[in-house]
Design a protein around this motif. Structure first.
Motif, PDB file in Angstrom:
ATOM      1  N   MET A  76       0.862  -1.189   0.000  1.00 26.32           N
ATOM      2  CA  MET A  76       0.000   0.000   0.000  1.00 26.32           C
ATOM      3  C   MET A  76       0.896   1.235   0.000  1.00 26.32           C
ATOM      4  O   MET A  76       1.745   1.404   0.860  1.00 26.32           O
ATOM      5  CB  MET A  76      -0.887  -0.025   1.256  1.00 26.32           C
ATOM      6  N   SER A  77       0.724   2.075  -1.019  1.00 27.10           N
ATOM      7  CA  SER A  77       1.580   3.258  -1.108  1.00 27.10           C
ATOM      8  C   SER A  77       1.120   4.328  -0.119  1.00 27.10           C
ATOM      9  O   SER A  77      -0.052   4.413   0.228  1.00 27.10           O
ATOM     10  CB  SER A  77       1.562   3.817  -2.526  1.00 27.10           C
ATOM     11  N   ASN A  78       2.082   5.129   0.274  1.00 25.48           N
ATOM     12  CA  ASN A  78       1.837   6.214   1.210  1.00 25.48           C
ATOM     13  C   ASN A  78       1.477   7.467   0.402  1.00 25.48           C
ATOM     14  O   ASN A  78       2.122   7.765  -0.598  1.00 25.48           O
ATOM     15  CB  ASN A  78       3.149   6.424   1.991  1.00 25.48           C
ATOM     16  N   GLN A  79       0.449   8.184   0.823  1.00 25.43           N
ATOM     17  CA  GLN A  79       0.080   9.404   0.110  1.00 25.43           C
ATOM     18  C   GLN A  79       0.521  10.630   0.905  1.00 25.43           C
ATOM     19  O   GLN A  79       0.144  10.787   2.065  1.00 25.43           O
ATOM     20  CB  GLN A  79      -1.428   9.451  -0.146  1.00 25.43           C
ATOM     21  N   VAL A  80       1.335  11.487   0.275  1.00 25.94           N
ATOM     22  CA  VAL A  80       1.837  12.679   0.976  1.00 25.94           C
ATOM     23  C   VAL A  80       1.449  13.935   0.183  1.00 25.94           C
ATOM     24  O   VAL A  80       1.432  13.914  -1.042  1.00 25.94           O
ATOM     25  CB  VAL A  80       3.375  12.636   1.153  1.00 25.94           C
ATOM     26  N   PRO A  81       1.121  15.027   0.884  1.00 26.99           N
ATOM     27  CA  PRO A  81       0.773  16.263   0.177  1.00 26.99           C
ATOM     28  C   PRO A  81       2.003  16.894  -0.471  1.00 26.99           C
ATOM     29  O   PRO A  81       3.108  16.745   0.051  1.00 26.99           O
ATOM     30  CB  PRO A  81       0.216  17.167   1.287  1.00 26.99           C
ATOM     31  N   ILE A  82       1.821  17.600  -1.571  1.00 28.16           N
ATOM     32  CA  ILE A  82       2.956  18.203  -2.288  1.00 28.16           C
ATOM     33  C   ILE A  82       3.629  19.287  -1.456  1.00 28.16           C
ATOM     34  O   ILE A  82       4.814  19.561  -1.630  1.00 28.16           O
ATOM     35  CB  ILE A  82       2.529  18.731  -3.666  1.00 28.16           C
ATOM     36  N   ALA A  83       2.888  19.908  -0.557  1.00 32.05           N
ATOM     37  CA  ALA A  83       3.485  20.871   0.378  1.00 32.05           C
ATOM     38  C   ALA A  83       2.639  20.895   1.636  1.00 32.05           C
ATOM     39  O   ALA A  83       1.417  20.726   1.571  1.00 32.05           O
ATOM     40  CB  ALA A  83       3.558  22.257  -0.240  1.00 32.05           C
ATOM     41  N   GLU A  84       3.292  21.098   2.775  1.00 29.49           N
ATOM     42  CA  GLU A  84       2.569  21.191   4.048  1.00 29.49           C
ATOM     43  C   GLU A  84       1.802  22.514   4.103  1.00 29.49           C
ATOM     44  O   GLU A  84       2.314  23.551   3.672  1.00 29.49           O
ATOM     45  CB  GLU A  84       3.542  21.121   5.222  1.00 29.49           C
ATOM     46  N   GLY A  85       0.570  22.460   4.604  1.00 36.96           N
ATOM     47  CA  GLY A  85      -0.165  23.693   4.837  1.00 36.96           C
ATOM     48  C   GLY A  85      -0.921  24.227   3.628  1.00 36.96           C
ATOM     49  O   GLY A  85      -1.590  25.256   3.702  1.00 36.96           O
ATOM     50  N   LEU A  86      -0.805  23.511   2.491  1.00 39.91           N
ATOM     51  CA  LEU A  86      -1.476  23.977   1.274  1.00 39.91           C
ATOM     52  C   LEU A  86      -2.955  23.584   1.287  1.00 39.91           C
ATOM     53  O   LEU A  86      -3.821  24.331   0.841  1.00 39.91           O
ATOM     54  CB  LEU A  86      -0.777  23.350   0.065  1.00 39.91           C
TER      55      LEU A  86
END
Lengths: 141, 380
Positions: free
Chosen positions: A1-11
């Motif tokens: 299962m891949s991890n999903q991360v936002p392209i930038a924090e706080g966006l």
């Protein structure tokens, strides 16, 4: 299962059941900005608070990017796999006009004033397998 | 104290593999000094700028080490205009009698790739492909066409005129006319703008010698006076390049503000101007800048351009040297190229691209990231 991360924090809120773009609103003059800023561009005030922006608005203007930008563009594409993408400003009621990529790149299907919603989708995959999530504007069916 | 331009020099724009950007700047400086009949050691100060070709003050290594204050200026596409304003104020203040302004550049091929961090924007903006000046110009004209009834054919006609004017200018990069159909049908780059509707980064150098007006006759029989030089940055609510968001309520942009201030400073109005160089990083910019600078109403450009009014023989000649579209854009030199062209026009030395009827007042305008405009008004 891949991890999903936002392209930038706080966006935008992530992870969240109903993710939303995060803007700031000046408590002195009421003006909103995206991304959230620490001071107000309109009145120079520093009394700002972060708020979730509306998830739906109208397309104010648009274009289609037909050539692959140089670095810092980082989509995981190569010149061979590059696909033109739409870009536009979405006018959010009571908020601001936010610039974003469009899920649609066919000029025949884009027109000023059309209704669009903000969606959060995978943008690229990192070498470690993480999926990088960004925001896009999608025509409302 | 009025300020006069008494010497002008240019290194041809385009691509010159045999010369560095700095060498092109030095070439232009020597030409300007020769034009004024002055020596480098006569210069009391210098302002200069280059975005990609090193520090402008390194020109002293080429021209000679005379100990003068040489100040580097960096203001994006308005670098040349900013150098000129600095020199203007240096002389107007009474501090100096004569000095040099120089701009040069040498860019790699392809669109500029701006760094989000340098403008205080997050890396995500560049990573997702939005840090592109071409997109901004395309979105601005897209909206403008929608609101003011400008046709796609008019876009192509602007570029057609740029290449015609470029073909008449020995210092231009693009020196062949291109048919309007070929422009319209060339590769779409950023809808609604095609490949031939954009300028490209290029190379070149320009230098100017400025002095106190009461000393001008010592250097030239044809002084040109700098009646106004203004620079404005954006106010809240204007639609500008590299803006992840913008206000719902719109105000006039920096071009409108800089133009108003310049007309006020010179004591003349848009109708008095005989020839104008307006920032044309692409055809949409030229169209919108005609109205933003006060030369017509919004939407009136459709009829003006279709009727040929902006050609060299027309009622409001725009970008008589081919503009950025035919010259390319070496950032440090581009704004000064416009002033060089206007001095030629006012002296009556523009040759094949000379506007008729003995022009008296000439206007320049540049626009740059992240929302700045510089304007000059020259008078002979």
């Amino acid at each position: 299962m891949s991890n999903q991360v936002p392209i930038a924090e706080g966006l935008f809120t992530w992870p969240a059941a109903n993710p939303a773009l995060l803007g700031s609103r000046c408590k002195s003059c009421g003006i909103a900005a995206f991304p959230a800023a620490k001071s107000c561009m309109a009145c120079s005030g520093q009394n700002v608070e972060i708020e979730e922006l509306p998830g739906r608005g109208t397309l104010w203007t648009w274009t289609v990017q037909r050539f692959m930008p140089k670095s810092p563009y980082n989509s995981g594409e190569t010149p061979e796999t590059f696909k033109p993408y739409g870009v536009g400003y979405l006018e959010l009621p009571g908020g601001v006009r936010v610039e974003g990529r469009l899920t649609e790149n066919d000029p025949a299907k884009l027109r000023i004033g059309m209704e669009m919603e903000v969606v959060f989708e995978p943008y690229r995959t990192e070498d470690n397998g993480d999926e990088v999530i960004s925001f896009f504007f999608k025509p409302v069916a | 104290m009025d300020v006069a331009i008494v010497g002008i020099g240019i290194h041809p724009f385009g691509r010159t593999p045999s010369r560095s950007g700095l060498e092109q700047g030095a070439y232009a400086a020597r030409e300007a000094l020769k034009d004024a009949g002055a020596a480098w050691r006569d210069m009391q100060f210098a302002f200069g700028g280059s975005a990609s070709a090193g520090s402008a003050d390194a020109l002293v290594n080429e021209l000679g080490l005379t100990g003068i204050p040489f100040i580097n200026v960096a203001n994006g596409c308005a670098t040349g205009g900013s150098s000129l304003i600095s020199a203007y104020n240096a002389i107007k203040s009474g501090e100096y009698d004569i000095g040099l302004v120089a701009g040069f550049d040498k860019h790699e091929r392809g669109a500029f790739n701006a760094d989000p961090k340098s403008l205080g924007i997050g890396m995500w903006y560049g990573e997702t492909g939005m840090m592109m000046t071409t997109q901004f110009f395309a979105m601005k004209i897209q909206k403008y066409m929608h609101d003011h009834g400008i046709s796609a054919d008019t876009l192509a006609k602007v570029a057609e005129k740029s290449f015609i004017n470029g073909s008449k200018n020995p210092n231009a990069w693009r020196r062949e006319p291109i048919a309007v159909e070929e422009i319209a049908n060339s590769m779409m780059v950023n809808d609604p703008l095609t490949k031939f509707m954009f300028c490209s980064p290029s190379e070149g150098g320009v230098a100017l010698i400025l002095c106190r007006a009461d000393m001008a006759s010592k250097y030239t029989a044809t002084p040109v006076y700098l009646k106004a030089a203004t620079l404005k940055s954006r106010r809240y609510g204007s639609f500008e390049v590299f803006a992840p968001s913008q206000a719902l309520q719109q105000v006039d942009g920096p071009t409108v503000d800089a133009a108003r201030a310049a007309f006020e400073m010179a004591g003349v109005g848009p109708r008095d101007i005989d020839v104008m160089q307006l920032q044309d990083t692409e055809v949409g910019a030229e169209i919108m800048h005609m109205a933003e600078n006060g030369f017509c109403e919004h939407g009136e450009q459709e009829q003006l351009i279709q009727s040929g009014a902006t050609h060299i023989g027309g009622s409001m000649p725009v970008n008589t040297d081919g503009g950025c579209i035919a010259n390319g854009e070496p950032i440090g030199a581009s704004g000064l190229r416009q002033v060089y062209e206007n001095v030629l026009q006012l002296r009556g030395q523009a040759g094949e691209h000379q506007v008729p009827n003995d022009p008296r007042l000439a206007y320049t305008h540049v626009y740059g990231a992240p929302g700045i405009s510089a304007v000059t008004i020259l008078q002979k």
